[in-house]
Write a protein that holds these residues in place. Structure first.
Motif, PDB file in Angstrom:
ATOM      1  N   UNK A   1      12.121  -6.111   5.908  1.00 37.37           N
ATOM      2  CA  UNK A   1      12.653  -7.275   5.209  1.00 37.37           C
ATOM      3  C   UNK A   1      13.378  -6.866   3.925  1.00 37.37           C
ATOM      4  N   UNK A   2      12.808  -5.924   3.200  1.00 38.85           N
ATOM      5  CA  UNK A   2      13.450  -5.455   1.969  1.00 38.85           C
ATOM      6  C   UNK A   2      14.786  -4.789   2.284  1.00 38.85           C
ATOM      7  N   UNK A   3      14.822  -4.012   3.359  1.00 46.44           N
ATOM      8  CA  UNK A   3      16.079  -3.373   3.758  1.00 46.44           C
ATOM      9  C   UNK A   3      17.151  -4.410   4.085  1.00 46.44           C
ATOM     10  N   UNK A   4      16.745  -5.505   4.722  1.00 47.45           N
ATOM     11  CA  UNK A   4      17.698  -6.573   5.030  1.00 47.45           C
ATOM     12  C   UNK A   4      18.294  -7.160   3.750  1.00 47.45           C
ATOM     13  N   UNK A   5      17.450  -7.380   2.747  1.00 43.76           N
ATOM     14  CA  UNK A   5      17.931  -7.944   1.486  1.00 43.76           C
ATOM     15  C   UNK A   5      18.851  -6.954   0.777  1.00 43.76           C
ATOM     16  N   UNK A   6      18.457  -5.691   0.740  1.00 42.05           N
ATOM     17  CA  UNK A   6      19.299  -4.671   0.096  1.00 42.05           C
ATOM     18  C   UNK A   6      20.688  -4.629   0.727  1.00 42.05           C
ATOM     19  N   UNK A   7      20.694  -4.653   2.051  1.00 41.40           N
ATOM     20  CA  UNK A   7      21.957  -4.507   2.770  1.00 41.40           C
ATOM     21  C   UNK A   7      22.856  -5.735   2.599  1.00 41.40           C
ATOM     22  N   UNK A   8      22.253  -6.921   2.699  1.00 40.36           N
ATOM     23  CA  UNK A   8      23.052  -8.142   2.658  1.00 40.36           C
ATOM     24  C   UNK A   8      23.559  -8.441   1.250  1.00 40.36           C
ATOM     25  N   UNK A   9      22.724  -8.187   0.229  1.00 46.18           N
ATOM     26  CA  UNK A   9      23.073  -8.603  -1.130  1.00 46.18           C
ATOM     27  C   UNK A   9      23.470  -7.438  -2.040  1.00 46.18           C
ATOM     28  N   UNK A  10      23.439  -6.230  -1.495  1.00 41.76           N
ATOM     29  CA  UNK A  10      23.849  -5.040  -2.251  1.00 41.76           C
ATOM     30  C   UNK A  10      23.087  -4.932  -3.578  1.00 41.76           C
ATOM     31  N   UNK A  11      21.770  -4.953  -3.459  1.00 35.92           N
ATOM     32  CA  UNK A  11      20.911  -4.864  -4.639  1.00 35.92           C
ATOM     33  C   UNK A  11      19.919  -3.715  -4.468  1.00 35.92           C
ATOM     34  N   UNK A  12      19.391  -3.255  -5.579  1.00 38.12           N
ATOM     35  CA  UNK A  12      18.328  -2.259  -5.562  1.00 38.12           C
ATOM     36  C   UNK A  12      16.991  -2.964  -5.771  1.00 38.12           C
ATOM     37  N   UNK A  13      16.000  -2.584  -4.971  1.00 37.51           N
ATOM     38  CA  UNK A  13      14.683  -3.208  -5.061  1.00 37.51           C
ATOM     39  C   UNK A  13      13.626  -2.118  -5.152  1.00 37.51           C
ATOM     40  N   UNK A  14      12.735  -2.286  -6.106  1.00 35.94           N
ATOM     41  CA  UNK A  14      11.604  -1.364  -6.214  1.00 35.94           C
ATOM     42  C   UNK A  14      10.324  -2.144  -5.951  1.00 35.94           C
ATOM     43  N   UNK A  15       9.484  -1.614  -5.054  1.00 34.85           N
ATOM     44  CA  UNK A  15       8.222  -2.263  -4.728  1.00 34.85           C
ATOM     45  C   UNK A  15       7.096  -1.642  -5.548  1.00 34.85           C
ATOM     46  N   UNK A  16       6.246  -2.502  -6.099  1.00 35.20           N
ATOM     47  CA  UNK A  16       5.143  -2.032  -6.922  1.00 35.20           C
ATOM     48  C   UNK A  16       3.857  -2.768  -6.565  1.00 35.20           C
ATOM     49  N   UNK A  17       2.764  -2.248  -7.064  1.00 34.24           N
ATOM     50  CA  UNK A  17       1.475  -2.913  -6.891  1.00 34.24           C
ATOM     51  C   UNK A  17       1.471  -4.202  -7.698  1.00 34.24           C
ATOM     52  N   UNK A  18       1.116  -5.332  -7.099  1.00 35.42           N
ATOM     53  CA  UNK A  18       1.109  -6.596  -7.841  1.00 35.42           C
ATOM     54  C   UNK A  18       0.055  -6.583  -8.951  1.00 35.42           C
ATOM     55  N   UNK A  19       0.352  -7.289 -10.014  1.00 40.63           N
ATOM     56  CA  UNK A  19      -0.613  -7.405 -11.099  1.00 40.63           C
ATOM     57  C   UNK A  19      -1.751  -8.345 -10.690  1.00 40.63           C
ATOM     58  N   UNK A  20      -2.922  -8.054 -11.176  1.00 38.14           N
ATOM     59  CA  UNK A  20      -4.097  -8.845 -10.839  1.00 38.14           C
ATOM     60  C   UNK A  20      -4.265  -9.964 -11.864  1.00 38.14           C
ATOM     61  N   UNK A  21      -4.445 -11.210 -11.449  1.00 37.07           N
ATOM     62  CA  UNK A  21      -4.598 -12.329 -12.394  1.00 37.07           C
ATOM     63  C   UNK A  21      -6.015 -12.401 -12.971  1.00 37.07           C
ATOM     64  N   UNK A  22      -6.329 -11.437 -13.828  1.00 40.35           N
ATOM     65  CA  UNK A  22      -7.632 -11.465 -14.498  1.00 40.35           C
ATOM     66  C   UNK A  22      -7.703 -12.683 -15.415  1.00 40.35           C
ATOM     67  N   UNK A  23      -8.924 -13.032 -15.807  1.00 38.98           N
ATOM     68  CA  UNK A  23      -9.147 -14.109 -16.764  1.00 38.98           C
ATOM     69  C   UNK A  23     -10.178 -13.639 -17.798  1.00 38.98           C
ATOM     70  N   UNK A  24     -10.249 -14.366 -18.903  1.00 35.09           N
ATOM     71  CA  UNK A  24     -11.245 -14.064 -19.922  1.00 35.09           C
ATOM     72  C   UNK A  24     -12.062 -15.310 -20.214  1.00 35.09           C
ATOM     73  N   UNK A  25     -13.311 -15.102 -20.615  1.00 34.16           N
ATOM     74  CA  UNK A  25     -14.156 -16.217 -21.016  1.00 34.16           C
ATOM     75  C   UNK A  25     -15.111 -15.720 -22.092  1.00 34.16           C
ATOM     76  N   UNK A  26     -16.052 -16.565 -22.512  1.00 34.92           N
ATOM     77  CA  UNK A  26     -17.013 -16.188 -23.553  1.00 34.92           C
ATOM     78  C   UNK A  26     -18.425 -16.264 -23.006  1.00 34.92           C
TER      79      UNK A  26
END
Length: 689
Positions: A456-481
């Motif tokens: 899917x990423x290759x399809x987007x790169x090819x069609x829209x002529x963009x560079x894409x870098x895939x990374x590990x998603x950030x984790x939605x941590x939370x804080x409390x007391x």
């Protein structure tokens, strides 16, 4: 093009594992019926069905492809589907609109993990099935072993109607058990000969099994069989078709698609035995005007009703919408209602396809498959209807995505193009999903496998002529007391003229996890005028957006406003917002802030042999086993709660541990406190900038 009525239409999905020759079988069919002037081949890029550039470069099917053949005043629609789990949405939608499936097995590989999954999808839609054991000319092929394996792993109702003449390089034809004749194939010719002497006993054995199975599907045939011990060829075919329609018999055939052996005979039997849409008519779950489910029998007559099962985005042409006609006749320029969005849609030209080649048709009858272009509001699974009442056919049930990656663009302009690309691909493939996470200003994409994401990423790169870098998603941590604390927030500013003044005293305390935020006003005697109380609340909530440990939002806290002062001239909403913000930050620093992590509810189904490895792996991922139970013969479901941070690319690890036989689903369960032993590490790795 000739018009075909419902009784003469047959829809077959070609399903099975990857790399066992499904597309090669389809190319052989197209060549045999004269649609293609030469037999296309996947490996040399000449297949009529794997025509996308990605498919040709990777030599694998990515998108389902439609083709049809006409024979004896009948029309047979085929849908060739991908074999990789990455593209399961294509397979599921194809199975949903076809009355039968042709299941392809590899003569050497036998019944693979993905074959079993395909079979289950087919069973869930009450499809009739045919089996074709392909690649009989490969060294190491074992037809009789494959038959027994198919019966044990897929269905005991499988009965061979072909037997191979020779195996491996010696394979040269098939014996037809029904006609009791041998057919040798080579150089595009079929030669009929008597059954070889050394195969007569095998033919008798499998023919007897078939006759007994056929007789059990008809009282008339059973009585005839009990009296004479035999059935005529005509009776055998009649009973066989009844058994196929009722799913009590699955005929098995064999051959080699690349060598074009057995394919012609297989097609002949499909044409004679496959059920038409009326044979497999079933109740369809629909949604009525009040949003309630109801079962409705959809027949040939009635207002036009069709369901979209595939969307393609063709270069220089635009979108094509493939549909199955459920009821009524579809004509060009017909106006229908999208019962999901309640928008009107006008159909354009109607087409039928053979791979990428399309042919325009004036109309399509119930049960047929076709396509049109440039619909405005339609998604896969949507219903188009020409009647006055509301009928919405139940949407296809696609599996939950199992792998997620963050997308990083090199510029804001690229980000906009990528956003457009992922939306388009989600429309084409519902198992490719995306989400913009405002918390991190992060775009994430999800799919069914690493291969799925890559393509899917290759399809987007090819069609829209963009560079894409895939990374590990950030984790939605939370804080409390963890304890109660009190603090004063006093905002005082004098800049000439009117100043700013706000003063509040608050008490904060922890609440049970998952209860969220609450604000309690305990002001008495007008210490703070009522009009400024919402401003304090707003200031507190603004402060909670960024916690003091690692900058994550703070949750599950009760804030009590109990005192304060004001100035008749200088007090304002802004001043009390600032006071509330200052008070909360001061109190939070005293209240033992802790870090929370999202916990996922994971359900894994694996063969018994891999349970030990999978549970041991979860222990290393800080998982807690909740339950374990048998779900079917030789398979167990393991329910485990695991931190989201430990599930990154789990699908890849599970595939490795179980040789591809394990499947899993996950969904958010709750937040839990991060163990103190790893809090420092987590904060350093994930601190919000």
């Amino acid at each position: 093009m000739k018009e075909f009525k419902t009784k003469d239409i047959f829809n077959i999905s070609i399903i099975g594992s990857a790399s066992i020759g499904k597309t090669s079988f389809a190319d052989a069919v197209l060549y045999n019926v004269g649609v293609a002037t030469r037999q296309g081949k996947v490996d040399d890029g000449t297949s009529l069905l794997d025509y996308e550039s990605d498919e040709q470069s990777r030599k694998l099917t990515i998108s389902s492809a439609m083709f049809h053949v006409e024979s004896d005043d009948k029309k047979i629609n085929f849908i060739d589907t991908p074999g990789y789990p990455a593209f399961v949405s294509q397979e599921i939608s194809a199975i949903n609109v076809c009355e039968s499936s042709l299941v392809i097995l590899g003569a050497v590989a036998g019944v693979e993990v993905l074959t079993k999954k395909c079979w289950k999808y087919s069973d869930s839609e009450d499809q009739s099935k045919f089996v074709f054991i392909n690649m009989m000319d490969r060294e190491g092929s074992d037809f009789y072993g494959d038959v027994e394996q198919a019966r044990s792993r897929l269905s005991k109702k499988i009965y061979p109607i072909f037997l191979p003449i020779g195996n491996g390089s010696a394979f040269k034809g098939i014996v037809d058990i029904i006609t009791q004749k041998a057919f040798y194939e080579g150089d595009g010719k079929i030669t009929e000969k008597p059954i070889p002497d050394d195969m007569k006993s095998l033919v008798e054995k499998y023919r007897s099994e078939l006759i007994e199975a056929v007789a059990e599907n008809s009282e008339v045939l059973l009585e005839k069989y009990l009296e004479s011990g035999e059935l005529t060829e005509t009776e055998l075919m009649q009973g066989l078709k009844l058994g196929i329609i009722s799913n009590d018999i699955v005929p098995l055939m064999a051959g080699s698609a690349l060598a074009n052996i057995g394919v012609k005979k297989c097609l002949e039997y499909i044409i004679k035995l496959a059920p038409n849409p009326e044979d497999k008519a079933k109740l369809i779950k629909c949604i009525d005007d009040k949003g309630q489910e109801e079962l409705k029998r959809v027949g040939v007559d009635g207002p036009t009703l069709l369901q979209i099962f595939k969307i393609t985005d063709e270069p220089k042409i635009g979108e094509f919408f493939y549909f199955k006609v459920k009821q009524g006749t579809v004509t060009q320029a017909q106006e229908l209602i999208d019962t999901n969005s309640k928008q009107k849609e006008r159909l354009g030209h109607l087409y039928v396809f053979n791979g990428k080649n399309r042919e325009e048709v004036p109309s399509l009858y119930p049960g047929d498959i076709g396509a049109t272009a440039k619909l405005k509001h339609i998604m896969i699974g949507d219903t188009l209807y020409g009647g006055k009442d509301n009928i919405q056919i139940e949407l296809f049930k696609f599996p939950v995505t199992v792998i997620t990656q963050a997308v990083e663009a090199h510029s804001e302009k690229d980000r906009e193009k990528i956003g457009e690309g992922v939306q388009t691909l989600n429309k084409v493939d519902p198992c490719f999903q995306y989400e913009n996470r405002a918390e991190f200003n992060e775009m994430v994409i999800s799919g069914m496998s690493k291969l799925h994401i890559e393509i899917m990423v290759e399809k987007i790169k090819k069609k829209y002529n963009v560079e894409i870098e895939l990374k590990k998603p950030k984790i939605p941590y939370r804080e409390t007391i963890r304890k109660m604390a009190s603090a004063q927030g006093k905002y005082k500013k004098q800049t000439g003229g009117h100043g700013q003044y706000g003063d509040c005293h608050i008490e904060i305390m922890p609440t049970p996890l998952g209860t969220g935020y609450s604000f309690v006003n305990k002001i008495v005697g007008g210490a703070i005028p009522g009009k400024y109380i919402p401003a304090v609340d707003k200031g507190v909530q603004d402060a909670m957006v960024k916690g003091i440990l690692a900058g994550y939002p703070m949750v599950d806290i009760q804030v009590k406003l109990y005192d304060g002062t004001f100035h008749a001239v200088d007090s304002s909403d802004l001043a009390f917002q600032m006071a509330g913000r200052m008070a909360f930050k001061s109190a939070a620093e005293q209240a033992e802030s802790v870090l929370l992590e999202p916990i996922m509810n994971v359900k894994v189904i694996v063969p018994d042999d891999y349970v030990g490895d999978v549970t041991a792996d979860f222990n290393q991922r800080r998982g807690k086993i909740i339950a374990m139970e048998a779900v079917e013969d030789g398979m167990k479901m393991i329910n485990v709660h695991v931190p989201m941070a430990e599930m990154y690319q789990y699908s890849i690890d599970l595939k490795s541990m179980t040789k591809g036989e394990g499947v899993y689903t996950k969904q958010f369960e709750r937040y839990e406190q991060v163990p103190s032993s790893i809090v420092k590490q987590v904060i350093e790795e994930n601190k919000v900038e």
